[in-house]
Write an enzyme that holds these catalytic residues in place. Structure first.
Site, PDB file in Angstrom:
ATOM      1  N   SER A  69       8.368   7.235   0.141  1.00 44.91           N
ATOM      2  CA  SER A  69       7.082   7.265  -0.548  1.00 44.91           C
ATOM      3  C   SER A  69       7.069   6.128  -1.562  1.00 44.91           C
ATOM      4  O   SER A  69       7.230   4.970  -1.177  1.00 44.91           O
ATOM      5  CB  SER A  69       6.867   8.642  -1.187  1.00 44.91           C
ATOM      6  OG  SER A  69       5.544   8.763  -1.663  1.00 44.91           O
TER       7      SER A  69
ATOM      8  N   HIS B 271       4.230   7.964   2.815  1.00 42.49           N
ATOM      9  CA  HIS B 271       2.999   8.508   2.247  1.00 42.49           C
ATOM     10  C   HIS B 271       2.012   7.369   2.003  1.00 42.49           C
ATOM     11  O   HIS B 271       2.352   6.383   1.338  1.00 42.49           O
ATOM     12  CB  HIS B 271       3.286   9.231   0.930  1.00 42.49           C
ATOM     13  CG  HIS B 271       4.132  10.442   1.100  1.00 42.49           C
ATOM     14  ND1 HIS B 271       4.902  10.962   0.096  1.00 42.49           N
ATOM     15  CD2 HIS B 271       4.335  11.255   2.170  1.00 42.49           C
ATOM     16  CE1 HIS B 271       5.535  12.031   0.525  1.00 42.49           C
ATOM     17  NE2 HIS B 271       5.213  12.226   1.786  1.00 42.49           N
TER      18      HIS B 271
ATOM     19  N   ASP C 178       8.813  16.077  -0.631  1.00 37.65           N
ATOM     20  CA  ASP C 178       8.652  15.982   0.812  1.00 37.65           C
ATOM     21  C   ASP C 178       9.919  15.393   1.433  1.00 37.65           C
ATOM     22  O   ASP C 178      10.505  14.461   0.904  1.00 37.65           O
ATOM     23  CB  ASP C 178       7.432  15.111   1.142  1.00 37.65           C
ATOM     24  CG  ASP C 178       6.979  15.242   2.583  1.00 37.65           C
ATOM     25  OD1 ASP C 178       7.396  16.205   3.259  1.00 37.65           O
ATOM     26  OD2 ASP C 178       6.197  14.385   3.025  1.00 37.65           O
TER      27      ASP C 178
END
Length: 190
Positions: free
Chosen positions: A14, A41, A134
């Site tokens: 991310s 992401h 995540d």
């Protein structure tokens, strides 16, 4: 045995992803023997340029994954914005716009869990820099399926939350610096 049966690599990242992925992916040799799936992401309404950027930086073909696309060894597949990337067995990619997971679509957890089901002990999963949790549950699923778990050393990450969460959820994961991850993947190809 098909190329796909030899194994696969899946990477989740991310915040700080571009720099981290550059260290890892740009060093991989041409004719890499495994497909590489990358989940980053991304803003949902914006076109991603990751495949184009890495197409210029890497010796491997780099593309944005498409629904029902066949999986090939030596290709880097980037999850598109606003879609979860799933694997239908070892041979095909599936995209889904189901609910976000941890405020993310694509979700690293969803992709890792799908890859663990498809590849089992032939999968290497890597969690890199990021600012949420995540990837932690997905990495644990990879280990339960017999796959290899690697986490970026948190102190070297642009954002430490994601690697730290992955280590908590998966204490048996190997913790490595970006150059060490790069070397590991290069050695895995030989």
């Amino acid at each position: 045995m098909s190329d796909q049966a030899k194994g696969a690599v899946i990477i989740g990242a991310s915040a700080g992803a571009l720099e981290a992925l550059t260290v890892i992916l740009a060093s991989l040799p041409p004719r890499y023997p495994f497909p590489i799936f990358v989940i980053v992401h991304l803003p949902p309404k914006k076109r991603s340029v990751l495949a184009e950027i890495f197409g210029r930086k890497c010796q491997l073909r780099s593309i944005e994954a498409e629904d029902k696309e066949p999986v090939e060894a030596g290709v880097i597949y980037f999850a598109p914005p606003d879609y979860h990337l799933l694997l239908e067995g070892r041979g095909q990619i599936s995209l889904s716009n189901e609910e976000e997971v941890l405020f993310s679509r694509p979700s690293i957890d969803v992709a890792f869990e799908s890859a663990a089901d498809a590849w089992g002990d032939k999968l290497t999963a890597i969690v890199l820099t990021g600012a949420n949790n995540d990837g932690a549950h997905g990495l644990a699923a990879v280990v339960r399926a017999g796959g290899k778990a690697i986490v970026q050393e948190p102190s070297g990450a642009y954002a430490q939350a994601m690697p730290e969460a992955a280590i908590r959820a998966c204490p048996q994961a190997q913790i490595m610096t970006l150059p060490d991850i790069s070397t590991f993947l290069q050695n895995k190809s030989q």
